[in-house]
Design a protein around this motif. Structure first.
Motif, PDB file in Angstrom:
ATOM      1  N   PRO A  37      41.057  52.239  55.550  1.00 36.49           N
ATOM      2  CA  PRO A  37      41.639  52.695  56.826  1.00 36.49           C
ATOM      3  C   PRO A  37      40.543  53.122  57.801  1.00 36.49           C
ATOM      4  O   PRO A  37      39.464  53.545  57.391  1.00 36.49           O
ATOM      5  N   SER A  38      40.829  53.019  59.080  1.00 33.69           N
ATOM      6  CA  SER A  38      39.832  53.357  60.095  1.00 33.69           C
ATOM      7  C   SER A  38      39.559  54.856  60.094  1.00 33.69           C
ATOM      8  O   SER A  38      40.322  55.643  59.544  1.00 33.69           O
ATOM      9  N   GLU A  39      38.446  55.221  60.715  1.00 35.07           N
ATOM     10  CA  GLU A  39      38.049  56.627  60.727  1.00 35.07           C
ATOM     11  C   GLU A  39      39.128  57.497  61.362  1.00 35.07           C
ATOM     12  O   GLU A  39      39.388  58.609  60.916  1.00 35.07           O
ATOM     13  N   ARG A  40      39.769  56.975  62.416  1.00 34.60           N
ATOM     14  CA  ARG A  40      40.806  57.781  63.081  1.00 34.60           C
ATOM     15  C   ARG A  40      42.047  57.935  62.212  1.00 34.60           C
ATOM     16  O   ARG A  40      42.715  58.977  62.240  1.00 34.60           O
ATOM     17  N   GLN A  41      42.340  56.891  61.439  1.00 35.29           N
ATOM     18  CA  GLN A  41      43.484  57.009  60.530  1.00 35.29           C
ATOM     19  C   GLN A  41      43.202  58.027  59.432  1.00 35.29           C
ATOM     20  O   GLN A  41      44.063  58.846  59.098  1.00 35.29           O
ATOM     21  N   LEU A  42      41.994  57.973  58.881  1.00 35.40           N
ATOM     22  CA  LEU A  42      41.635  58.922  57.824  1.00 35.40           C
ATOM     23  C   LEU A  42      41.634  60.348  58.364  1.00 35.40           C
ATOM     24  O   LEU A  42      42.061  61.287  57.698  1.00 35.40           O
ATOM     25  N   GLU A  43      41.157  60.492  59.608  1.00 38.16           N
ATOM     26  CA  GLU A  43      41.126  61.796  60.275  1.00 38.16           C
ATOM     27  C   GLU A  43      42.520  62.416  60.267  1.00 38.16           C
ATOM     28  O   GLU A  43      42.699  63.585  59.901  1.00 38.16           O
ATOM     29  N   GLU A  44      43.516  61.586  60.620  1.00 32.61           N
ATOM     30  CA  GLU A  44      44.884  62.075  60.700  1.00 32.61           C
ATOM     31  C   GLU A  44      45.467  62.298  59.305  1.00 32.61           C
ATOM     32  O   GLU A  44      46.027  63.352  59.008  1.00 32.61           O
ATOM     33  N   ARG A  45      45.265  61.290  58.436  1.00 31.18           N
ATOM     34  CA  ARG A  45      45.849  61.364  57.087  1.00 31.18           C
ATOM     35  C   ARG A  45      45.378  62.593  56.322  1.00 31.18           C
ATOM     36  O   ARG A  45      46.150  63.228  55.604  1.00 31.18           O
ATOM     37  N   TYR A  46      44.087  62.937  56.449  1.00 32.59           N
ATOM     38  CA  TYR A  46      43.565  64.037  55.649  1.00 32.59           C
ATOM     39  C   TYR A  46      43.349  65.315  56.465  1.00 32.59           C
ATOM     40  O   TYR A  46      42.790  66.297  55.970  1.00 32.59           O
ATOM     41  N   ALA A  47      43.753  65.278  57.733  1.00 40.35           N
ATOM     42  CA  ALA A  47      43.697  66.475  58.575  1.00 40.35           C
ATOM     43  C   ALA A  47      42.298  67.084  58.634  1.00 40.35           C
ATOM     44  O   ALA A  47      42.110  68.268  58.383  1.00 40.35           O
ATOM     45  N   VAL A  48      41.314  66.224  58.913  1.00 34.50           N
ATOM     46  CA  VAL A  48      39.956  66.713  59.155  1.00 34.50           C
ATOM     47  C   VAL A  48      39.454  66.040  60.426  1.00 34.50           C
ATOM     48  O   VAL A  48      40.078  65.108  60.916  1.00 34.50           O
ATOM     49  N   SER A  49      38.316  66.522  60.930  1.00 42.68           N
ATOM     50  CA  SER A  49      37.811  65.942  62.162  1.00 42.68           C
ATOM     51  C   SER A  49      37.096  64.629  61.874  1.00 42.68           C
ATOM     52  O   SER A  49      36.763  64.318  60.729  1.00 42.68           O
ATOM     53  N   ARG A  50      36.828  63.873  62.912  1.00 38.85           N
ATOM     54  CA  ARG A  50      36.228  62.558  62.702  1.00 38.85           C
ATOM     55  C   ARG A  50      34.819  62.686  62.149  1.00 38.85           C
ATOM     56  O   ARG A  50      34.392  61.885  61.339  1.00 38.85           O
ATOM     57  N   ILE A  51      34.091  63.708  62.587  1.00 36.78           N
ATOM     58  CA  ILE A  51      32.735  63.896  62.081  1.00 36.78           C
ATOM     59  C   ILE A  51      32.754  64.117  60.579  1.00 36.78           C
ATOM     60  O   ILE A  51      31.900  63.616  59.852  1.00 36.78           O
ATOM     61  N   THR A  52      33.756  64.842  60.117  1.00 39.35           N
ATOM     62  CA  THR A  52      33.869  65.076  58.674  1.00 39.35           C
ATOM     63  C   THR A  52      34.171  63.764  57.950  1.00 39.35           C
ATOM     64  O   THR A  52      33.583  63.468  56.907  1.00 39.35           O
ATOM     65  N   VAL A  53      35.067  62.965  58.529  1.00 36.82           N
ATOM     66  CA  VAL A  53      35.350  61.647  57.948  1.00 36.82           C
ATOM     67  C   VAL A  53      34.062  60.836  57.886  1.00 36.82           C
ATOM     68  O   VAL A  53      33.746  60.214  56.866  1.00 36.82           O
ATOM     69  N   ARG A  54      33.297  60.865  58.953  1.00 38.90           N
ATOM     70  CA  ARG A  54      32.070  60.068  58.991  1.00 38.90           C
ATOM     71  C   ARG A  54      31.044  60.561  57.964  1.00 38.90           C
ATOM     72  O   ARG A  54      30.341  59.755  57.344  1.00 38.90           O
ATOM     73  N   GLN A  55      30.980  61.876  57.759  1.00 40.26           N
ATOM     74  CA  GLN A  55      30.068  62.394  56.733  1.00 40.26           C
ATOM     75  C   GLN A  55      30.450  61.862  55.359  1.00 40.26           C
ATOM     76  O   GLN A  55      29.595  61.493  54.564  1.00 40.26           O
ATOM     77  N   ALA A  56      31.770  61.834  55.097  1.00 37.64           N
ATOM     78  CA  ALA A  56      32.236  61.333  53.793  1.00 37.64           C
ATOM     79  C   ALA A  56      31.871  59.853  53.647  1.00 37.64           C
ATOM     80  O   ALA A  56      31.368  59.415  52.610  1.00 37.64           O
ATOM     81  N   ILE A  57      32.111  59.079  54.698  1.00 37.71           N
ATOM     82  CA  ILE A  57      31.819  57.647  54.631  1.00 37.71           C
ATOM     83  C   ILE A  57      30.313  57.414  54.525  1.00 37.71           C
ATOM     84  O   ILE A  57      29.867  56.554  53.772  1.00 37.71           O
ATOM     85  N   ASP A  58      29.525  58.208  55.263  1.00 39.63           N
ATOM     86  CA  ASP A  58      28.062  58.106  55.167  1.00 39.63           C
ATOM     87  C   ASP A  58      27.614  58.228  53.711  1.00 39.63           C
ATOM     88  O   ASP A  58      26.763  57.475  53.241  1.00 39.63           O
ATOM     89  N   LEU A  59      28.203  59.210  53.038  1.00 39.32           N
ATOM     90  CA  LEU A  59      27.838  59.462  51.643  1.00 39.32           C
ATOM     91  C   LEU A  59      28.137  58.225  50.791  1.00 39.32           C
ATOM     92  O   LEU A  59      27.297  57.773  50.005  1.00 39.32           O
ATOM     93  N   LEU A  60      29.326  57.664  50.982  1.00 41.64           N
ATOM     94  CA  LEU A  60      29.727  56.516  50.161  1.00 41.64           C
ATOM     95  C   LEU A  60      28.929  55.270  50.532  1.00 41.64           C
ATOM     96  O   LEU A  60      28.683  54.414  49.686  1.00 41.64           O
TER      97      LEU A  60
END
Lengths: 246, 246
Positions: A37-60
């Motif tokens: 799912p796109s970063e914005r979808q993950l942002e909404e699904r997991y109720a975190v900000s986009r930067i947090t989503v990006r940090q998680a994806i960066d790690l992976l």
DNA sequence: CAGTGGTCTAGACCACCGG
DNA sequence: CGGTGGTCTAGACCACTGT
């Protein structure tokens, strides 16, 4: 494995999210080369900000599970990129990753004054005291894989007993649980050598057989040397994987 | 090297800042194990947000130039951690990094139908056409270092001539300049083997000498395979270096 | 305590890709 | 064009370090 993020968990949110996504990939929920799912979808699904989503994806992405394509999406890496990634691992973890049951036979263990070359690699002063020396035959599924000699710099007065090591199996786990020393970085060299008669006998191969020699200096969180380890791997049983980037 | 950040530069600001800081480290302006200015000071000095400062520092940490200590500061890595970082490099670049003059003797070169095993590594369909095959003896300061056989997947109709390669010396440079193919990622395995009589003769060592065998699949920006390359390194002359993290 | 890095938010604009 | 990732801002609170 929960699939929501707990803001009160001691793990940071981006780390929790990375774990969740890694799990969903492992479950086959997202197929190789298919987008997650796109970063914005993950942002909404997991109720975190986009930067947090990006940090998680960066790690992976750094761990090799995902890759990004600008303007297209974030995709699951093909299977082969998911394993064998050049990570700092103990022999125990390495064997498990390869699907083999790790084992060991302790040949020698105790405090020693390190040889000059080792002392330098441990970054210790000339008048240093003794360090912990361990010599082990390492097994994978019960078969000799390599011969490991290692030196550990432990906090003043601390030591590891043979009983502890036999019970636990992994020095890294003891370092972490007993001394709060976490291996975080290492310099490793790999080269080729041939087996001496003694080494050959322990490894159950003919003398003169080719071996892969790994020498590694390992550093803890606070950048101090905790270990110098030399492993002679059987050339016919061991292969080293790395993932390179530019 | 400018000392301020140009918001209109085509390079992102965090990247410009990383370049500036890397330069200041190289100049010796910040000494090893000494702290660089804090993130808030850099924020003010270079008129960017803290997240941008952190992105720049993240980059330099990944590249091995800096390390962080929570609650203390960001520090310059000791010299030895600054070089030899496990990066995707061509043989040519590798030799230069080691301070040796790269060289080569082209043994064979031309289009071939790839063997089955190679075809799979190149991720090509069964009915694929021909790929470019190059077999070279690789030299460091004029002395044989390794024997390299490589297969390249070039764009439809494209090829590389022997003259081009002899003039330029590096396939990677030709790939980049002629075909805009940039190697960005690779999977590599390392293992041990022994020299056949033919290999031994070319490498000027006794038959049966131990060799380090590297096999690598290289991917371009768009994630397509561009190369499968096998290098047999002389065991007595070559050592592989990696920096591992966790 | 003040200063450091670690995490996080809610928003914004851009460049790139595909239909 | 709408959707994607890439970059960036101005703020905030936390955890850790040293004095």
């Amino acid at each position: 494995m929960p699939d929501t993020i707990d803001p009160n968990d001691f793990l940071p949110r981006y780390y929790q999210l990375a774990n969740i996504l890694r799990e969903r990939i492992a479950n086959g929920e997202f197929a190789a080369r298919q987008p997650i799912p796109s970063e914005r979808q993950l942002e909404e699904r997991y109720a975190v900000s986009r930067i947090t989503v990006r940090q998680a994806i960066d790690l992976l992405v750094r761990q090799g599970f995902l890759y990004r394509e600008h303007g297209r999406g974030t995709f699951v890496s093909p299977q082969k990129l998911q394993k064998g990634i050049s990570e700092l691992t103990s022999f125990t973890e390495d064997m498990k990753q390869r699907g083999l049951e790790p084992g060991q036979r302790i040949l020698q263990m105790g405090p020693v004054r390190p040889p000059e070359k080792v002392r330098q690699r441990l970054e210790l002063p000339e008048d240093c005291g003794e360090v912990l020396y361990i010599e082990r035959l390492r097994l994978g599924d019960g078969v000799p894989m390599g011969l490991q000699t290692s030196y550990y710099v432990l906090p003043e007065g601390g030591t590891i007993t043979r009983e502890e090591l036999e019970a636990c199996g992994s020095v890294y786990r003891i370092l972490q649980e007993k001394f709060h020393l976490i291996p975080t970085e290492a310099d490793e060299t790999l080269e080729v050598t041939v087996a001496t008669p003694q080494e050959a006998a322990l490894l159950q191969i003919p003398a003169g057989s080719p071996l892969l020699l790994s020498e590694r200096t390992t550093y803890s969180q606070d950048r101090r040397v905790i270990e110098f380890v030399k492993i002679l791997y059987r050339g016919d049983r061991y292969r080293y994987y790395a993932r390179l980037t530019r």
